[in-house]
Design an enzyme around this catalytic site. Structure first.
Site, PDB file in Angstrom:
ATOM      1  CB  ALA A 120     -17.833  10.458 -11.904  1.00 53.14           C
ATOM      2  CG  ASN A 121     -23.289   9.982 -11.955  1.00 53.00           C
ATOM      3  OD1 ASN A 121     -23.657  11.027 -12.481  1.00 53.00           O
ATOM      4  ND2 ASN A 121     -23.256   9.827 -10.632  1.00 53.00           N
TER       5      ASN A 121
END
Ligand code: CTP
Ligand code: CA
Length: 233
Positions: A33-34
């Site tokens: 993810a980020n």
């Protein structure tokens, strides 16, 4: 809200907004993810609803609350976000504020991956669909107004304009993330409450002063209202 008699320039208009990060599964308990918080995208959805628009917010996993008066479609991966957005077409406008993962693990393990003596070498990655490009270049159902974002650390306007052309967008909201700390977003654009953006179009670059994400959102909603008006009258 009951006594809200402000003008509703977007009444009768449908706008799709993407927001948040995407989660790309590695196995049943892990993902890539980020740091996107969803604050900017959710604020845009709220500002559009305030102007009377019917807003469909397709959001990755976020901690921020659903904006009032907005139809929220919760997704996890980029591919789910892509499919959800396409199911919502046609629309009058679409704004792509999500920080979509460019890559996903090429395959998702059915079982939790066990720690192995000697470790594992690598996770093979596959490229995700570009959701903005698929809508901006849509042959039959392109919304009249398509707006994307661009996070850049260098040559902001030039890189943003290249994205605008490639993805078929009318505007790109370019963020300079070169000074982001990267530590939980503290002090940076990702995760923070403030934003400094440059509005890039085919032959213009308008640098907005630093302001709250909520104020950026109001300005973007005004831009949408202005454009949908001039495009119909
Ligand atoms: N975007 C998207 N789907 C993707 C990747 C990006 O819809 N798979 C959208 C984002 O929501 C944003 C715009 O495209 O509105 C630009 O995203 P960005 O990550 O800056 O562009 P990329 O084309 O992925 O280029 P790069 O990450 O290499 O700068
Ligand atoms: Ca990207």
């Amino acid at each position: 809200r009951l006594l809200d008699d402000r003008p509703k320039p977007l009444a009768g208009r449908t706008v799709i907004v993407t927001s948040g990060p995407t989660h790309e599964p590695i196995d049943p308990v892990r993902y890539i993810a980020n740091r996107s918080s969803g604050k900017q995208g959710h604020a845009i959805a709220a500002a559009l609803a305030d102007l009377g628009a019917t807003v469909r917010l397709v959001s990755g996993p976020v901690q921020v609350a659903d904006p009032p008066g907005v139809d929220v479609i919760a997704v996890e991966s980029a591919r789910e976000m892509h499919d959800a957005v396409h199911q919502l077409l046609p629309a009058d406008a679409a704004i792509f504020a999500a920080a979509v993962a460019d890559y996903r693990p090429a395959s998702e393990a059915d079982e939790k991956i066990k720690k192995q003596a000697g470790g594992i070498d690598a996770i093979a990655l596959a490229e995700n669909p570009d959701i903005l490009a698929s809508v901006g270049n849509h042959a039959t159902q392109r919304p009249r107004l398509v707006i994307g974002f661009a996070a850049e650390t260098q040559e902001l306007a030039e890189n943003a304009r290249a994205k605008l052309a490639r993805k078929g967008a009318d505007f790109i909201i370019a963020n300079d993330v070169s000074h982001d700390s990267g530590i939980g977003g503290a002090g940076g654009v990702m995760g923070g409450d403030r934003n400094r953006v440059t509005l890039v179009s085919k032959d213009d670059a308008d640098r907005w002063p630093e302001m709250d994400k909520a104020e950026v959102a109001v300005r973007i909603a005004d831009l949408v209202a202005r454009h949908l008006q001039t495009l119909t009258t």
